[in-house]
Design a protein around this motif. Structure first.
Motif: not given
Length: 239
Positions: A172-177, A153-165
């Motif tokens: 990104f999957y993080f250990n919940p503990r 099990d993971y806590l997941v963050l979604k990331v997008s980027y500006d067009e220039s990047v």
């Protein structure tokens, strides 16, 4: 009625705000785990990465990064060939088997300053995670997902980027503990910015190496999203 409308708007606003705080809090906790002494912004260090891929000989890359001095170099060896790139305050230098090359000679060897910049961005990004998610042009989604991946099990963050990047969408999957980063995954997008779920790769992170107080993944195993095909493994060796 007006009160109910106001209350509903207030509730929705509060919910979104809380989600944003939660996503930022998870990222902050992950950064505290990987960079407990807040050293990344002044990182100076060197390490070696051995890349192992199917049906190819290993490639060993000796990497030096000095963020304050705006210096990066990578000296890579595979079989009998050694290539060297450095960027020192924007000035690019290239070598092939120890010989300094001008732009014409470099082109003949398929070397370029554009590739030097690509390597700099690649290594400082991946080994600077999750701290690099605070960079300008990085858009952290408010929503935190809870996902199970390969039985964990993971806590997941979604990331997008500006067009220039960049145009890829990352997860990104993080250990919940512990909040340790254990997986990252990216997808390509179409011309309308819609995620193409049959594209991209996921990277499994295991073990850790501490380089100048930064906890970096020691082993990164790469796979295609669409069919789980194994692509290769990067192993970090702390110099």
């Amino acid at each position: 009625m007006k009160y109910l409308v106001f209350a509903s708007v207030f509730f929705l606003t509060t919910l979104v705000y809380s989600q944003e705080l939660m996503a930022n809090q998870i990222l902050d906790n992950a950064i505290k785990y990987h960079d407990p002494n807040n050293k990344w912004s002044t990182f100076k260090g060197d390490f070696t990465v051995v890349m192992t891929t199917p049906n190819n000989s290993d490639r060993t890359s000796e990497i030096k990064i000095n963020l304050q001095q705006e210096f990066f170099s990578v000296n890579a060896h595979r079989d009998t060939v050694t290539t060297f790139y450095s960027i020192d305050k924007g000035i690019c230098k290239m070598k092939y088997n120890g010989k300094v090359l001008d732009s014409i000679q470099a082109k003949d060897k398929n070397l370029s300053c554009e590739r030097a910049e690509l390597y700099k961005n690649y290594y400082t990004y991946l080994y600077g995670l999750p701290m690099k998610l605070k960079d300008p042009g990085t858009n952290l989604d408010n929503t935190v997902e809870k996902k199970s991946f390969k039985g964990k099990d993971y806590l997941v963050l979604k990331v997008s980027y500006d067009e220039s990047v960049g145009s890829d969408v990352w997860y990104f999957y993080f250990n919940p503990r512990t909040y340790a980063m254990e997986i990252y995954q990216f997808y390509k997008t179409d011309k309308n910015g819609k995620v193409k779920f049959d594209s991209g790769e996921y990277i499994l992170l295991s073990e850790e190496a501490t380089v100048n107080d930064i906890k970096m993944p020691k082993i990164r195993a790469w796979y295609y999203n669409k069919d789980d095909k194994y692509l290769g493994t990067d192993t970090l060796i702390n110099n």
